[in-house]
Design a protein around this motif. Structure first.
Motif, mmCIF file in Angstrom:
data_model
loop_
_atom_site.group_PDB
_atom_site.id
_atom_site.type_symbol
_atom_site.label_atom_id
_atom_site.label_comp_id
_atom_site.label_asym_id
_atom_site.label_seq_id
_atom_site.Cartn_x
_atom_site.Cartn_y
_atom_site.Cartn_z
ATOM 1 N N ALA A 69 16.138 46.066 30.389
ATOM 2 C CA ALA A 69 15.526 46.335 29.082
ATOM 3 C C ALA A 69 16.553 46.852 28.086
ATOM 4 O O ALA A 69 16.569 48.019 27.706
ATOM 5 N N ASP A 71 18.617 47.746 24.659
ATOM 6 C CA ASP A 71 18.154 48.309 23.390
ATOM 7 C C ASP A 71 17.078 49.356 23.597
ATOM 8 O O ASP A 71 16.289 49.636 22.720
ATOM 9 N N HIS A 199 7.932 47.629 25.825
ATOM 10 C CA HIS A 199 9.301 47.147 25.674
ATOM 11 C C HIS A 199 9.889 46.757 27.029
ATOM 12 O O HIS A 199 10.514 45.702 27.167
ATOM 13 N N SER A 202 8.228 43.537 28.314
ATOM 14 C CA SER A 202 8.320 42.332 27.492
ATOM 15 C C SER A 202 9.585 41.554 27.781
ATOM 16 O O SER A 202 10.459 41.986 28.544
ATOM 17 N N ARG A 207 11.263 41.355 21.802
ATOM 18 C CA ARG A 207 12.114 42.500 21.474
ATOM 19 C C ARG A 207 13.038 42.163 20.308
ATOM 20 O O ARG A 207 13.257 42.987 19.417
ATOM 21 N N ASP A 208 13.586 40.953 20.308
ATOM 22 C CA ASP A 208 14.482 40.552 19.216
ATOM 23 C C ASP A 208 13.727 40.446 17.894
ATOM 24 O O ASP A 208 14.245 40.826 16.834
ATOM 25 N N LYS A 211 13.025 43.941 16.632
ATOM 26 C CA LYS A 211 14.271 44.570 16.176
ATOM 27 C C LYS A 211 14.673 44.032 14.809
ATOM 28 O O LYS A 211 15.065 44.806 13.914
ATOM 29 N N ARG A 236 9.398 50.085 16.408
ATOM 30 C CA ARG A 236 8.970 48.816 16.999
ATOM 31 C C ARG A 236 7.442 48.751 17.117
ATOM 32 O O ARG A 236 6.847 47.695 16.949
ATOM 33 N N THR A 267 2.269 41.238 22.013
ATOM 34 C CA THR A 267 3.604 41.154 22.609
ATOM 35 C C THR A 267 3.752 39.865 23.409
ATOM 36 O O THR A 267 4.773 39.160 23.316
ATOM 37 N N ASP A 271 6.291 36.599 22.766
ATOM 38 C CA ASP A 271 7.207 36.148 23.820
ATOM 39 C C ASP A 271 7.079 34.661 24.111
ATOM 40 O O ASP A 271 7.955 34.083 24.753
#
Length: 387
Positions: A69, A71, A199, A202, A207-208, A211, A236, A267, A271
């Motif tokens: 995970a 970040d 997070h 996922s 996540r990107d 961010k 986030r 989420t 994805d």
């Protein structure tokens, strides 16, 4: 608007982590557990226990078959002495507590519990020049100042051959149950919050996206720079709340009125490029940036904060205000809002001063379906003031 006299905003309590104010108001969502929608067959829930050598686990990390995970802000909070004592435990052959991995359908793994320990061991053994030196050891004083490359061969071998007990959650386990397992077995001094768990569960795509949404000048301006790379991932979570309501709409929340479940579903959508293709992601990010620009234009330093008439100072950011006002302002043209700014601000501040039901909707039991409805309707009405 329901007006029953004038009152100031209720007491605002700012969340604190590790002795520092986070810039975000404590939220009383009125729910403590994700609701599992249907009973599940216990035979479909499989958690197997295996032994992995540390060398094997480090290889999985290096070949990106085991995800740590990236970040994850709280992954870097251990002091050098804590890291060194963990390594010393391996050298003394003291068994470590069990780890939990979640296996994906493609055979890769994600760390459910033990993220900090594995990150520390990977940094020490495979960090190269960035490997930390051992310090303040309790027993092996002769090894202080040593990096992994400096250790005698027998100690290196002992580390590599250390057997770690790993409980692996099978990919057939329902996602809601995996989330519940994650919450129950999460260990350490400070439990992960809901967004930190999401997070870790996922994939890189969502996540990107989150961010990118929170690393813009518009977001920094709207939030006063308090949320960027937030230590509890509140940045986030707020971007995810916008995405959830922007993608699903308020009607979808009526069907599944549990915030944790609603955000987990969003989420999973982010994805999956088949459910949210790249073009839709681009539209989402543009809408979010426009919402942030508009929120700062209208409310300036008070954006997403309680600001009743006569209030002095600036309150912390309120999640319920963020999700409703960001959605309410996302589709307006900047010139239109600039022309009506005074009317919008006055309408919103008057509501925060006199509308008891609205104050409840942004303060307590905020995940309640009726309160979610009320605050979304109120924000939409106030955003249209002066038209």
């Amino acid at each position: 608007m329901k007006t029953e006299g004038t009152q100031t905003a209720p007491n605002v309590v700012e969340d604190v982590f590790d002795g520092q104010a986070t810039g975000v108001e404590v939220e009383d969502a009125g729910e403590t557990h994700l609701v599992i929608q249907k009973p599940w067959n216990p035979e479909q829930i499989r958690v197997s226990t295996s032994a992995f050598s540390l060398r094997n686990i480090l290889d999985l990390i290096d070949e990106e078959s085991l995800e740590l995970a990236p970040d994850f802000q709280r992954g870097q909070v251990w002091r050098a002495s804590q890291k060194s004592l963990l390594v010393e435990s391996l050298l003394l052959q003291i068994p470590l507590p069990a780890f939990y991995f979640a296996e994906d359908s493609d055979g890769s793994f994600r760390v459910v519990d033990g993220l900090q320990r594995l990150s520390t061991l990977h940094d020490f053994v495979r960090g190269g020049e960035k490997s930390f030196a051992l310090t303040r050891l309790d027993h092996l004083k002769d090894l202080e100042g040593h990096r992994f490359a400096d250790l005698p061969v027998p100690f290196k071998r002992r580390i590599y051959n250390t057997q770690l007990t790993v409980n692996v959650i099978d990919p057939s386990t329902p996602r809601e149950v995996t989330y519940e397992i994650f919450k129950r077995i999460n260990t350490g001094g400070t439990p992960l919050n809901a967004q930190e768990i999401r997070h870790c569960m996922s994939r890189p795509r969502s996540r990107d996206i989150l961010k990118r949404m929170t690393h813009t000048h518009a977001f920094d301006m709207a939030t006063g720079g308090r949320l960027k790379d937030h230590i509890r991932m509140n940045d986030r979570e707020m971007a995810l709340r916008f995405a959830a309501f922007w993608l699903h709409g308020l009607e979808a929340y009526h069907e599944r009125p549990v915030m944790e479940s609603f955000l987990m579903a969003a989420t999973e959508m982010l994805d999956d490029p088949n459910r949210v293709p790249d073009e839709q992601v681009e539209a989402l990010e543009r809408a979010f940036e426009r919402a942030m620009t508009n929120a700062h234009l209208v409310f300036e330093e008070h954006a997403f904060r309680k600001w009743p008439l006569g209030a002095l100072g600036r309150s912390p950011i309120n999640r319920a205000l963020f999700e409703t006002w960001s959605i309410a302002l996302a589709d307006y043209e900047t010139a239109d809002l600039a022309r009506r700014r005074e009317e919008i601000v006055h309408s919103a501040r008057r509501r925060m001063s006199r509308d008891f039901e609205y104050l409840d909707a942004i303060t307590s039991s905020t995940a309640d379906r009726r309160r979610v409805d009320y605050r979304f309707t109120a924000a939409a009405q106030d955003a249209g003031a002066g038209r």
